[in-house]
Design an enzyme around this catalytic site. Sequence first.
Site, PDB file in Angstrom:
ATOM      1  N   SER A 119      -4.560   6.807 -13.186  1.00  0.00           N
ATOM      2  CA  SER A 119      -5.404   7.929 -13.628  1.00  0.00           C
ATOM      3  C   SER A 119      -6.144   7.643 -14.921  1.00  0.00           C
ATOM      4  O   SER A 119      -6.751   8.540 -15.496  1.00  0.00           O
ATOM      5  CB  SER A 119      -4.567   9.190 -13.839  1.00  0.00           C
ATOM      6  OG  SER A 119      -3.941   9.568 -12.658  1.00  0.00           O
TER       7      SER A 119
ATOM      8  N   THR B 102      -3.206  11.034 -16.834  1.00  0.00           N
ATOM      9  CA  THR B 102      -4.124  11.206 -17.965  1.00  0.00           C
ATOM     10  C   THR B 102      -3.322  11.231 -19.246  1.00  0.00           C
ATOM     11  O   THR B 102      -2.346  11.965 -19.346  1.00  0.00           O
ATOM     12  CB  THR B 102      -4.848  12.565 -17.842  1.00  0.00           C
ATOM     13  OG1 THR B 102      -5.691  12.507 -16.719  1.00  0.00           O
ATOM     14  CG2 THR B 102      -5.655  12.884 -19.090  1.00  0.00           C
TER      15      THR B 102
ATOM     16  N   THR C 246      -9.021   9.386 -19.458  1.00  0.00           N
ATOM     17  CA  THR C 246      -8.688   9.558 -18.039  1.00  0.00           C
ATOM     18  C   THR C 246      -9.774   8.989 -17.136  1.00  0.00           C
ATOM     19  O   THR C 246     -10.933   8.854 -17.553  1.00  0.00           O
ATOM     20  CB  THR C 246      -8.528  11.058 -17.717  1.00  0.00           C
ATOM     21  OG1 THR C 246      -8.005  11.217 -16.398  1.00  0.00           O
ATOM     22  CG2 THR C 246      -9.848  11.809 -17.792  1.00  0.00           C
TER      23      THR C 246
ATOM     24  N   ARG D 116     -18.636  14.310 -11.436  1.00  0.00           N
ATOM     25  CA  ARG D 116     -17.719  15.335 -11.951  1.00  0.00           C
ATOM     26  C   ARG D 116     -17.133  14.889 -13.302  1.00  0.00           C
ATOM     27  O   ARG D 116     -16.706  13.760 -13.482  1.00  0.00           O
ATOM     28  CB  ARG D 116     -16.597  15.560 -10.947  1.00  0.00           C
ATOM     29  CG  ARG D 116     -15.564  16.628 -11.349  1.00  0.00           C
ATOM     30  CD  ARG D 116     -14.325  16.022 -11.956  1.00  0.00           C
ATOM     31  NE  ARG D 116     -13.285  17.041 -12.206  1.00  0.00           N
ATOM     32  CZ  ARG D 116     -12.181  16.791 -12.909  1.00  0.00           C
ATOM     33  NH1 ARG D 116     -11.959  15.598 -13.401  1.00  0.00           N
ATOM     34  NH2 ARG D 116     -11.294  17.744 -13.105  1.00  0.00           N
TER      35      ARG D 116
ATOM     36  N   THR E 109      -3.318  18.192 -19.947  1.00  0.00           N
ATOM     37  CA  THR E 109      -3.449  17.380 -18.740  1.00  0.00           C
ATOM     38  C   THR E 109      -3.356  18.318 -17.542  1.00  0.00           C
ATOM     39  O   THR E 109      -2.906  19.453 -17.664  1.00  0.00           O
ATOM     40  CB  THR E 109      -2.357  16.291 -18.671  1.00  0.00           C
ATOM     41  OG1 THR E 109      -2.550  15.503 -17.490  1.00  0.00           O
ATOM     42  CG2 THR E 109      -0.961  16.891 -18.636  1.00  0.00           C
ATOM     43  N   GLY E 110      -3.783  17.827 -16.399  1.00  0.00           N
ATOM     44  CA  GLY E 110      -3.730  18.667 -15.203  1.00  0.00           C
ATOM     45  C   GLY E 110      -5.119  18.961 -14.682  1.00  0.00           C
ATOM     46  O   GLY E 110      -6.066  18.218 -14.973  1.00  0.00           O
TER      47      GLY E 110
HETATM   48  N1  ASP Z   1      -7.306  16.605 -16.740  1.00  0.00           N
HETATM   49  C1  ASP Z   1      -7.794  15.507 -15.952  1.00  0.00           C
HETATM   50  C2  ASP Z   1      -9.074  15.916 -15.286  1.00  0.00           C
HETATM   51  O1  ASP Z   1      -9.168  17.017 -14.799  1.00  0.00           O
HETATM   52  C3  ASP Z   1      -6.845  15.048 -14.892  1.00  0.00           C
HETATM   53  C4  ASP Z   1      -5.435  14.806 -15.274  1.00  0.00           C
HETATM   54  O2  ASP Z   1      -4.930  15.301 -16.276  1.00  0.00           O
HETATM   55  O3  ASP Z   1      -4.797  14.083 -14.530  1.00  0.00           O
HETATM   56  O4  ASP Z   1      -9.957  15.091 -15.195  1.00  0.00           O
END
Ligand code: ASP
Length: 326
Positions: free
Chosen positions: A85, A187, A205, A215, A238-239
Amino acid sequence: MKFSRRKFLKTGTLATTAGVVACQTDPKSGKSNPHSTAGTPLVISTWKQPKANAAAVAVVERRGRALDAVEAGVRVPEADPNDTSVGYGGRPDRDGHVTLDACIMDENGNAGSVTFMEGIMHAVSVARLVMEKTPHVMLSGDGATQFARQNGFKKENLLTDDSKKAWEKWLETADYKPVANIERHDTIGMLAIDAAGNISGACTTSGMAYKLHGRVGDSPIIGAGMYVDNEIGGACATGLGELVLRTLSSFLAVELMRQGSTPQQAAEEAVKRIARKLKPTDDSQVGILTVNKKGEHGAYSLQKGFNYTISQNGTTHILDAPAERQ
Ligand code: ASP
C-alpha cells in the site's frame, strides 16, 4: 536476501533484545499509553511498522529533528516491495499505474505534499522538497514527477511483478470498480516528537488498490491524512480516505485537543464523527492516531483490527486500537 515483513515482525515480537513488545490498549479507560513520559522523544505510526519506527527513532535519539525522523521512518515502507500500500510494490490503480500520495509537516506549520505522482519511489521526500524549495504546498501528477526529476530523483518502475500479477488476477473477475482494502491498509502515517519537544508528521501511500485513475485519497491532504500544530499536538489517519477527507479527521483531532480533549478523546471523537455523520458501511475502516505536547497518545478506529506502532524510552510496542464497532 529478502527479509520478509511477517518474519521480521515475528522475530521482533519474540526477541526482547529487539525491544518490540506486543500489547493491548484498554478500550474502556482509553489509557493506552504505557510510556507517556513527557519530554522524551516519541515515534508513533499506523499499522505494524517496527522497521519504520526504528529508522525514525535513530534520528530522534541522536537529538535530530522530528521532521528528519518522520521522513526517514516512512521511507522504509516506501522502499519495501512487500508493502503493498506504499511506494515501490504498492498496488496499482485499475489501469495498472502505481500512483503515490504523500505529505509532510514540520513544527513551524510548513507543509508539503504530492498527489497522483508516478515513477518516484520516495514520495515523502518529494513532498518535503515541495515544502522547502517552492512557494507551494502541493504538486500533482506529471508536475510532481517533473519536479522530482529536476531535483535529482530517479524515475523507476514501481509496479513489481507480484503487484502486476495481483492486478491481472483482479482484472479477470473485477467489475472494474475500485476496491477498498478492507482488512488491511499499510498506508503509513507517522508522528514524531524530538528531544526539543517539537512535533512533525508524515503520511505516504499508494492509496486504494485498483482505484480509478486519478483518484486522490486523504493521505496527502494536510488536515485529512495528517496534521501537526506544534503548540498542541499531531494526528494522522489511515483507512478509507473518502471518509477521512469529508471530515478532515486529523485537523479535527488536533483542534479537539486544543479545546482540552485528551489525545484518546480526540481520536475517538474524530472517528465517532465519521460514524455519526457519514454512516459508513460495515466494511469501511478508518484508524486515527494522535499525540499531544506531553507525549501522550491516543488511537481509535471504526472497526476492530487497527493496530499501530509506538516507540518511546527504548522500546517499541505494537498496540491494538480500541474500536467503535466490535
Ligand atoms: N487512506 C488511504 C487512502 O484512502 C488508504 C489507506 O490508508 O490504506 O488512499
